[in-house]
Design a protein around this motif. Sequence first.
Motif, PDB file in Angstrom:
ATOM      1  N   ASN A 625       0.824  -1.207   0.000  1.00 52.35           N
ATOM      2  CA  ASN A 625       0.000   0.000   0.000  1.00 52.35           C
ATOM      3  C   ASN A 625       0.860   1.261   0.000  1.00 52.35           C
ATOM      4  O   ASN A 625       0.583   2.226  -0.730  1.00 52.35           O
ATOM      5  N   ASP A 626       1.907   1.262   0.816  1.00 54.11           N
ATOM      6  CA  ASP A 626       2.753   2.457   0.928  1.00 54.11           C
ATOM      7  C   ASP A 626       3.579   2.704  -0.321  1.00 54.11           C
ATOM      8  O   ASP A 626       4.049   3.826  -0.547  1.00 54.11           O
ATOM      9  N   ALA A 627       3.772   1.659  -1.137  1.00 50.35           N
ATOM     10  CA  ALA A 627       4.537   1.819  -2.376  1.00 50.35           C
ATOM     11  C   ALA A 627       3.688   2.358  -3.517  1.00 50.35           C
ATOM     12  O   ALA A 627       4.146   2.421  -4.669  1.00 50.35           O
ATOM     13  N   SER A 628       2.455   2.761  -3.237  1.00 50.54           N
ATOM     14  CA  SER A 628       1.552   3.249  -4.278  1.00 50.54           C
ATOM     15  C   SER A 628       2.129   4.454  -5.014  1.00 50.54           C
ATOM     16  O   SER A 628       2.799   5.314  -4.420  1.00 50.54           O
ATOM     17  N   CYS A 629       1.856   4.517  -6.307  1.00 54.70           N
ATOM     18  CA  CYS A 629       2.207   5.697  -7.100  1.00 54.70           C
ATOM     19  C   CYS A 629       1.270   6.842  -6.707  1.00 54.70           C
ATOM     20  O   CYS A 629       0.047   6.732  -6.850  1.00 54.70           O
ATOM     21  N   VAL A 630       1.839   7.924  -6.203  1.00 55.85           N
ATOM     22  CA  VAL A 630       1.056   9.117  -5.858  1.00 55.85           C
ATOM     23  C   VAL A 630       1.204  10.096  -7.021  1.00 55.85           C
ATOM     24  O   VAL A 630       2.303  10.563  -7.314  1.00 55.85           O
ATOM     25  N   PRO A 643      -3.651   9.455  -4.483  1.00 53.61           N
ATOM     26  CA  PRO A 643      -2.627   8.901  -3.586  1.00 53.61           C
ATOM     27  C   PRO A 643      -2.624   7.382  -3.473  1.00 53.61           C
ATOM     28  O   PRO A 643      -1.856   6.839  -2.669  1.00 53.61           O
ATOM     29  N   GLY A 644      -3.458   6.665  -4.218  1.00 56.25           N
ATOM     30  CA  GLY A 644      -3.486   5.209  -4.100  1.00 56.25           C
ATOM     31  C   GLY A 644      -3.945   4.762  -2.731  1.00 56.25           C
ATOM     32  O   GLY A 644      -4.945   5.274  -2.208  1.00 56.25           O
ATOM     33  N   ASP A 645      -3.200   3.851  -2.117  1.00 54.66           N
ATOM     34  CA  ASP A 645      -3.573   3.307  -0.804  1.00 54.66           C
ATOM     35  C   ASP A 645      -2.557   3.664   0.277  1.00 54.66           C
ATOM     36  O   ASP A 645      -2.342   2.918   1.228  1.00 54.66           O
ATOM     37  N   ILE A 646      -1.906   4.819   0.150  1.00 54.08           N
ATOM     38  CA  ILE A 646      -0.869   5.165   1.122  1.00 54.08           C
ATOM     39  C   ILE A 646      -1.470   5.346   2.519  1.00 54.08           C
ATOM     40  O   ILE A 646      -2.634   5.695   2.678  1.00 54.08           O
ATOM     41  N   SER A 659       6.684  18.233  -0.382  1.00 51.64           N
ATOM     42  CA  SER A 659       6.009  18.044  -1.676  1.00 51.64           C
ATOM     43  C   SER A 659       4.851  19.028  -1.822  1.00 51.64           C
ATOM     44  O   SER A 659       4.177  19.388  -0.844  1.00 51.64           O
ATOM     45  N   ASP A 660       4.637  19.452  -3.041  1.00 51.28           N
ATOM     46  CA  ASP A 660       3.526  20.360  -3.343  1.00 51.28           C
ATOM     47  C   ASP A 660       2.237  19.545  -3.401  1.00 51.28           C
ATOM     48  O   ASP A 660       1.877  18.987  -4.446  1.00 51.28           O
ATOM     49  N   LEU A 661       1.540  19.451  -2.287  1.00 48.27           N
ATOM     50  CA  LEU A 661       0.352  18.603  -2.180  1.00 48.27           C
ATOM     51  C   LEU A 661      -0.948  19.353  -2.429  1.00 48.27           C
ATOM     52  O   LEU A 661      -1.995  18.722  -2.623  1.00 48.27           O
ATOM     53  N   GLU A 662      -0.933  20.652  -2.397  1.00 45.60           N
ATOM     54  CA  GLU A 662      -2.167  21.427  -2.478  1.00 45.60           C
ATOM     55  C   GLU A 662      -2.907  21.086  -3.773  1.00 45.60           C
ATOM     56  O   GLU A 662      -2.367  21.187  -4.882  1.00 45.60           O
ATOM     57  N   SER A 663      -4.176  20.675  -3.615  1.00 49.43           N
ATOM     58  CA  SER A 663      -4.989  20.252  -4.769  1.00 49.43           C
ATOM     59  C   SER A 663      -6.444  20.602  -4.519  1.00 49.43           C
ATOM     60  O   SER A 663      -6.927  20.564  -3.373  1.00 49.43           O
ATOM     61  N   ASP A 664      -7.131  20.931  -5.587  1.00 46.71           N
ATOM     62  CA  ASP A 664      -8.559  21.245  -5.475  1.00 46.71           C
ATOM     63  C   ASP A 664      -9.392  19.998  -5.205  1.00 46.71           C
ATOM     64  O   ASP A 664     -10.412  20.061  -4.528  1.00 46.71           O
ATOM     65  N   VAL A 665      -8.952  18.865  -5.774  1.00 46.76           N
ATOM     66  CA  VAL A 665      -9.692  17.602  -5.635  1.00 46.76           C
ATOM     67  C   VAL A 665      -8.745  16.554  -5.079  1.00 46.76           C
ATOM     68  O   VAL A 665      -7.588  16.450  -5.514  1.00 46.76           O
ATOM     69  N   LEU A 666      -9.240  15.792  -4.118  1.00 44.85           N
ATOM     70  CA  LEU A 666      -8.451  14.707  -3.529  1.00 44.85           C
ATOM     71  C   LEU A 666      -9.232  13.411  -3.620  1.00 44.85           C
ATOM     72  O   LEU A 666     -10.402  13.348  -3.208  1.00 44.85           O
ATOM     73  N   LEU A 667      -8.593  12.400  -4.169  1.00 44.56           N
ATOM     74  CA  LEU A 667      -9.157  11.055  -4.125  1.00 44.56           C
ATOM     75  C   LEU A 667      -8.704  10.431  -2.803  1.00 44.56           C
ATOM     76  O   LEU A 667      -7.500  10.224  -2.601  1.00 44.56           O
ATOM     77  N   ALA A 668      -9.631  10.168  -1.911  1.00 47.00           N
ATOM     78  CA  ALA A 668      -9.286   9.706  -0.569  1.00 47.00           C
ATOM     79  C   ALA A 668      -8.417   8.453  -0.629  1.00 47.00           C
ATOM     80  O   ALA A 668      -8.740   7.496  -1.335  1.00 47.00           O
TER      81      ALA A 668
END
Length: 751
Positions: A625-630, A643-646, A659-668
């Motif tokens: 799960n932690d190796a997911s491609c973000v 973010p996959g399953d991190i 990391s520049d994480l700021e995003s309008d939409v987030l896939l939980a």
Amino acid sequence: MTIGLASWLLNLCTLLVISLPAFILLFWILFLKRGSRLHWWLLPIIIGVLVSSLYAGRFISTRFDESLQGKDLDIVGYIASLPVANGTVTRFDFDVDSPEVGQNESGQYPKKVRLNWYEAPELKVGEYWRMTVRLRQPHGFASAGAFDYEAWLLRQAIQATGYVRSGSLLSGRDLWKYPVHQLRTQLREWLEKTVSPENTGVLTALLLGDKSVITDKQWRMFNETGTTHLMVISGLHIGLMAWLGFSLASLMGRVGVLPLRRFPLPLIKALAGMLFALCYALLAGFSIPVQRALVMTFAALLSPLFGIRASPLTLWLLALAGVLVMDPLAVTSQGFWYSFIAVAALLFGMAGRQGGQHWRIKAFKPQWLVFLLLMPLLLVNGQPVSPFSPLVNLVAIPFIGFGVVPLLLFSALLQFVLPDIASFMLLGVDSLMNAFQWFLQWVSDFMLLIPSRQSADWPAILLAMMGMLLLISPVALRLRWLSPVLLLPLIFPEQHLLPAGQAEVTVLDVGQGLSVLIKTHQHLLVYDTGDRFSERLSAADSVILPVLLLSGVARIDRIMISHGDKDHSGGLLPLLSRYDGTSVISGTDLPQYDGKLAQCMVGDQWQWDGVDFQVLSGGGFRRSNDASCVLKITAGSESILLPGDISERVERHLLDQGSDLESDVLLAAHHGSRFSSSPEFLNSVRPEVVIFSAGFANRFGHPAPETVKRFQKVGAQVYNTASDGSLSLVLGRGNLMVSAYRKKHTHYWWR
């Protein structure tokens, strides 16, 4: 029973009150002389509305109580269908026999449920079981092009689905319970023991209407050669049975074994034909094409006895009305439209004088008529179509209809009295099917397939149908030259391309899993491919491929699998079988995939049509799960983070890296697990919209209530594929709007 009757009466009274204006109009039509002549055409419309309304109201009043979902329920009842084993899972219908078990506060309980049992013992129709089950309301995938599973379950009168946790057999088979299913079980076992494995599925479909054993390879062969309709029991088979009964009664009347002094021979022949057709229809499962053929057969056989000379059009309309009265939701089935349009093509194209035509034209014309009128519908539904399929059917239809099916039915009848002779005959049928499949496999190599046109819109489809009607019209119209012109919108559909700098993101409803489509002006990325539910079914087959074909997608530029868990990578192989050669990227190794694979790395980035793609994390962690491609996607001033399953561990790592994480939409992350989406992570992302990709009433409890509260606390709009269906949005327009499929395409049978 008293409670159920009271509920039905209350529902009927409510319907009458709501429909009072319609009833007033109905009485006005019936009793007002002027109205009865001028407005009789309104009567069938009003009756249809009332029947459909009563059907809908009855369904709503018996819906399974949502409060019982996820709880262990003890139910007692009968195995009510042929159990179908698929790997380690056995699927069957169960009639609940104990009203006191599983009741909710209103006194209702599910009377018929569909269950899965992992590593089940051998089950037989009519056995009486006590089971501990977990049930839920019927739920299917709400996505463009996906099969409407909820409508199909409602047509089967199934009120809940679920799985068996444990069970104990209370009594063996009741031979008088479900006699038709008992007979079907016995015949299926006879077929499995007698015929070769490669023909078991085909012969089971022809005899019992059970197509679950036909292999994917065989289905492809039938689709490519245009002979799929022969595996679906319909008018051809029912008409053959009626003809056999009619002919047998005629023969018995000639030899003097019928009481013709008491009953006229025409009546006996008509009743015999109806009886043969009805028995075969019950044996075959009573599908929609069977219902249509049965109604038309009954009307055609009975009309002369009562002095009624019904036209073919009247019989067609009678069959249409009969099927819709029995099942108003039949309109949700593709088979309904295929069946009635095919018959309409024959009635329309074969009208007029036929006497002066050569016998070759008479034999070929019905195939060509049906092919022409159904071709637009088949193309837009993703079915392969070949102009040579009418020629193949000239051989296939007589071979199956007048050779295989009569021998198969006669051997099935004989096996109850002369089993040895029946088995010998069945081996002969097996040899015929081997020859038939060899022939289809041979011709499939020469079939010229017309590419599907699922991206066509309804105006293009209607214009194409009008063009085909001009071609098959029996009247020599001078407008036939318009046919090629009317086909042009279907052959060359309008391309709806996004402007450069924008990205359309669709989070698909794939149940407990994940799949996201990211489309730019000229490119497409698939992020994760959902789960693989069984050996023959995956999220790619059920959801992803229908959406891609409906959108007219010819190629996928890249597939990114976040990590190797089955609910994220299960649809990869079926997707690659359709889009071969697509490059694959993943954060981990992928089980059952031995093709070329690149690993996503921190810092990977590319740009498509003015849209930026950036990998923020991937690989380097021991846990899958932690190796997911973000992946972060930015179009203009708007962005989405996948973010996959991190877990919180990787979230902290991303925060520490700056990391520049700021995003309008987030896939939980991890479908809304309580071990992800920490407050610090959310404060850094600051999403306006949060999307959960989770299965309906899933056993993991995703999304976790505490996780949902964290998102609500930061003021984000929350969406969930389990309740909203597939979710679509466009980045780069400047006005972020989320479109939910279940809200845009609502139906009363959806929860």
